[in-house]
Design an enzyme around this catalytic site. Structure first.
Site, short mmCIF file in Angstrom:
data_model
loop_
_atom_site.label_atom_id
_atom_site.label_comp_id
_atom_site.label_asym_id
_atom_site.label_seq_id
_atom_site.Cartn_x
_atom_site.Cartn_y
_atom_site.Cartn_z
CG LEU A 152 52.99 37.72 40.47
CD1 LEU A 152 53.48 36.15 41.03
CD2 LEU A 152 52.47 37.51 39.20
CB CYS A 153 47.96 41.46 42.75
SG CYS A 153 47.34 42.90 41.44
CG ASN A 154 50.97 38.15 47.45
OD1 ASN A 154 51.76 38.49 48.17
ND2 ASN A 154 50.33 37.08 47.37
CB THR A 204 46.87 44.38 45.96
OG1 THR A 204 48.23 43.84 45.78
CG2 THR A 204 46.81 46.00 46.03
#
Length: 833
Positions: A407-409, A139
């Site tokens: 997962l900040c993806n 992110t």
């Protein structure tokens, strides 16, 4: 080799990582006591690895033995700090095989801070910059796009096309020659390692394209268990960011490593902080000059976290002492991750269906394209998703440390779970966001479970976790579902002849193609009557009763494009487009802001609602132009709130009270010329949510009843009524030719369509809108006149049946994402009296 490494770690792990030991505080008899509990299994090394006891002791000894002062001073303690900082800077560069003649290192708080520093410099460049980032990016890399002149999310093929000269990095329209290409060396979501060869090729492409392209590599996930080799300055990234706690567990510190040949671009940033300038004028004049001795002198704002930097020096030394080389860690963690992935992938339920759906698919490749991360989801024996939140809760109770969610993806998770942008926006509108406990919506799970291994992971960690998943999630016997044992009281067998939704209330229908499963929601069929046209002056929702040309407005749902495509199939005035597009996503930017009393209140079938009107003038001009009245498109989101919530008004009528099954000699109930049966009952209503439909979530008609009606119309010389005039969602037909039972729906209690159960809510009361031909918008007296003779009960005319979906209590794939399709078998249930 792996056994030797594993044995070594097992030998020192208890001593070096005492935080894993099973000890905790137990409150008993008003006192706190230290008590033994199960050992922790740490499988979240992609978040941070654990720091060793030797590291902390070495660091503490250094702190107790030396006097370190703020490096921005000339005192002996300050100079000692400065000297140590520069020594450790060189040690870090050597750790990554980076020649200090070719590279500089800027200490930052973490990888994200390094990304922001690069972004600040590019943002300050005259003309801006174009930004291309890979879809597997963290992110923090994605966020750079908000400061770019234009940006693009790239998949592998996009990158290859750009590097081959087929396409541009972003576009050819933006007037700037400065490009920034960014990606993660390893996905923090599934562990996939992206080609480092892209870096050299990007530099070569730059020479051919009359533009300047810089590369930004996020190496945070990669460096935790692999050697980042920057020895070849010609193939290295221009900017590399990383966080040291991913490698050593401590300190909480990051770095930006810069190729000196590319460093000048960073000096274009506007901000300056303490320690980065030689002179600053504030009084009468505003002027400053940056330090020029080195690149890091002008970019490290304020006082450095010098204690953390001292700890970093100790971390490098202790790490090498405990684990040897990074290559050894790479081989060990790759072996464990392969073993974990194979173990989870092999788990099966009693019916042979897989327990785990795997998202890390690079294991076994000769090209080392997979890091030690295993991402997966869990399904039960019926194919239903197991909530990640519930899985993590149970794992926590059993002392496993893992991570689940997005997962900040965002790009990686959306790709793995096949989530379209409009679905993600719809999930958000329904309350699904980062940190939310509910993670299953419309049959799709919104995140993944991630296990990640590190230098101090062992084979026993892997086997213990596999055993945990097997124990709690591999079903040894397949539970029987309620739908499996459902017993219908009636022998009648029907099938779904057609499915139709009406995305815009009172406008044309969209026929669901055969073989296309369609979602059933609490409010009805998905996308049915979610939009409406609202009069600009009165706020009244428009309908065909007054505006029959609305039938010629034909919406079509285009899922690949995430759009509602709307065409008008009549004569248009000059300047009105053939088609307008309405995003399916509930993006708040599309609507007018609701500002207190300025909100547009609308009225639908007597209910006051607050509709969200679109701001796009093209939409308003299109609908106002084709109908000839001032109107705007509005949306009524599922769920509603406050007084805007709408509920079904439908209920069973007295003429529908269950009765004994009739024989072939019994007259058809309700067919002409049978006399009317008693009027409405006072049956209590249940609160079932609806959107913009008139009375109920779903409307169905029986083909046998329609045929019987048309037979009577024909006898009177009238025009046959097609099913479309009744604007039903579902048309049901007999699956047994010759076994027609007109108006038998009056006495149905429930239906089972495919795997889904429905409750009948009563007959549908009709108005003269059924006289509008849905293809021509012309009006006719039929079928209203004939229905008035054959289906009138106490002055009310009925045709068709209201119904709603009954959610299953089973946990199956069909219950998490209920759907029905054209051709589904229908079983009819009736009440016994």
């Amino acid at each position: 080799m792996q056994d030797t490494y594993n044995d070594n770690v097992e030998t020192f792990r208890e001593e070096e990582y005492p935080m894993l030991k099973g000890k905790g505080l137990l409150f008993r008899n008003c006192t706190l006591k230290l008590t033994a509990i199960a050992d922790a299994i740490y499988l979240d090394h992609a978040g941070t690895t654990l720091c060793s006891k030797s590291l902390m002791e070495t660091f503490m000894a250094d702190m107790m033995s030396n006097l370190y002062g703020n490096p921005h001073s000339a005192s002996p303690s300050s100079q000692l700090s400065m000297n140590r900082i520069e020594d450790i800077r060189l040690k870090v560069l050597r750790f990554f095989n980076a020649d200090p003649d070719d590279y500089d290192l800027i200490f930052v708080a973490n990888a994200t801070a390094g990304i922001k520093l690069v972004m600040e410099a590019f943002r300050a460049w005259d003309g801006g910059f174009k930004y291309g980032y890979h879809r597997d990016s963290h992110t923090s890399l994605v966020g750079v796009r908000e400061n770019a002149t234009s940006s693009r999310c790239l998949d592998d093929d996009d990158v290859e096309h750009w590097l081959s000269g087929v396409d541009g990095l972003v576009d050819n329209e933006t007037n700037t020659s400065l490009n920034l290409f960014a990606y993660s060396a390893q996905s923090n979501m599934n562990g996939r390692r992206l080609p480092l060869s892209w870096l050299k090729r990007a530099r070569y492409t730059d020479k051919l394209a009359q533009s300047t392209t810089y590369s930004l590599l996020d190496a945070s996930a990669f460096v935790s268990t692999a050697q980042l080799d920057l020895s070849d300055v010609n193939t290295a990234p221009d900017f590399t960011v990383l966080s040291f706690y991913k490698i050593f567990g401590f300190p909480d510190l990051g770095a930006l490593i810069v190729r000196k040949a590319s460093g000048s671009i960073l000096q274009s940033r506007k901000y300056f902080g303490g320690g980065t300038v030689d002179v600053v004028l504030c009084i009468k004049e505003q002027w400053h000059t940056f330090k020029t001795q080195s690149l890091h002198d002008s970019l490290e704002d304020g006082t450095l976290p010098f204690h953390n930097i001292m700890a970093l020096g100790a971390a490098i030394d202790v790490h090498k002492k405990l684990y040897g080389s990074m290559d050894q860690i790479t081989r060990h963690t790759a072996y464990l991750a392969q073993r974990l992935c194979n173990g989870l992938a092999s788990l099966r339920h009693a019916n042979s269906k897989p327990v785990c759906i795997m998202h890390s698919n690079g294991f076994g490749s000769k090209d080392c394209v997979q890091g030690p991360i295993v991402a997966f989801n869990v399904q039960n024996s019926h194919g239903a998703w197991v909530s990640n939140t519930e899985f993590e809760r149970l794992a926590t109770v059993r002392k496993f440390h893992i991570r689940s969610g997005g997962l900040c993806n965002p790009g990686g998770v959306a790709t793995a779970l096949r989530l379209e942008p409009w679905e993600i926006r719809e999930n958000f509108s329904a309350g699904f966001k980062c940190g939310a406990e509910t993670d299953i919506y419309a049959g799709k799970i919104t995140g993944v479970i991630r296990t990640s291994l590190g230098a101090m992971s062992t084979a026993s960690d892997v086997e213990t976790f596999i055993s945990f998943v097997r124990e709690f999630y591999a079903e040894r016997c397949v539970p029987r579902t309620i739908s499996d044992s459902l017993d219908s009281h009636a022998s009648a067998r029907l099938l779904v002849e057609s499915l139709t939704i009406y995305p815009i209330k009172s406008c044309g229908g969209f026929s669901i193609p055969p073989g296309n499963p369609w979602e059933v929601r609490p409010e009805g069929l998905a996308w049915d009557r979610e939009w409406c046209l609202v009069h600009r002056g009165t706020g009244q929702a428009l309908s065909q009763k007054r505006h029959p040309r609305m039938a010629l407005i034909k919406p079509l749902i285009d899922f690949p494009k995430g759009m509602l495509r709307v065409r008008y199939h009549g004569a248009r005035s000059l300047g009105i487009p053939d088609e307008v597009l309405v995003p399916l996503s509930a993006n708040p930017a599309l609507y007018r802001t609701i500002d207190g009393n300025k909100a547009l209140s609308s009225r639908v079938c007597g209910d006051i609602i607050v509709a969200r009107t679109y701001v796009d003038p093209v939409l308003a001009e299109f609908f106002s132009g084709v109908l000839g009245i001032p109107c705007v498109l509005a949306r009524f989101p599922p769920g509603g709130s406050g007084f805007s919530t709408r509920h079904s008004k439908a209920h069973m009528q007295k003429h529908q009270w269950p009765r004994k099954s009739y024989s072939n000699d019994t007259p058809i109930p309700g067919a002409y010329p049978d006399p009317p049966t008693p009027p409405d009952s006072d049956e209590e209503l249940q609160r079932r949510p609806i959107l913009l439909s008139n009375e109920s979530p779903i409307l169905a008609i029986n083909r046998a009843s329609l045929d019987a009606l048309n037979k009577v119309i024909e006898e009177y010389g009238g025009k046959h009524a097609p099913a479309s005039v009744f604007r039903a969602n579902i048309v049901l037909a007999s699956s047994e030719p010759g076994n027609q039972q007109p108006y038998s729906e009056d006495h149905w209690d429930n239906l089972r369509i495919g795997h889904q159960q429905f409750q009948m809510l009563g007959s549908c009361r009709r108005c003269h809108m059924i006289c509008v031909d849905q293809e021509t918008a012309e009006k006719d007296e039929e079928p209203f006149v004939t229905l008035a003779k054959t289906r009138r009960f106490d002055s009310k005319i009925f045709f068709g049946s209201h119904m709603c979906h009954i959610p299953s209590r089973d946990t199956t794939k069909e219950s998490q994402y209920p759907t029905i399709s054209v051709g589904d078998i229908v079983l009819v249930g009736t009440k016994d009296y």
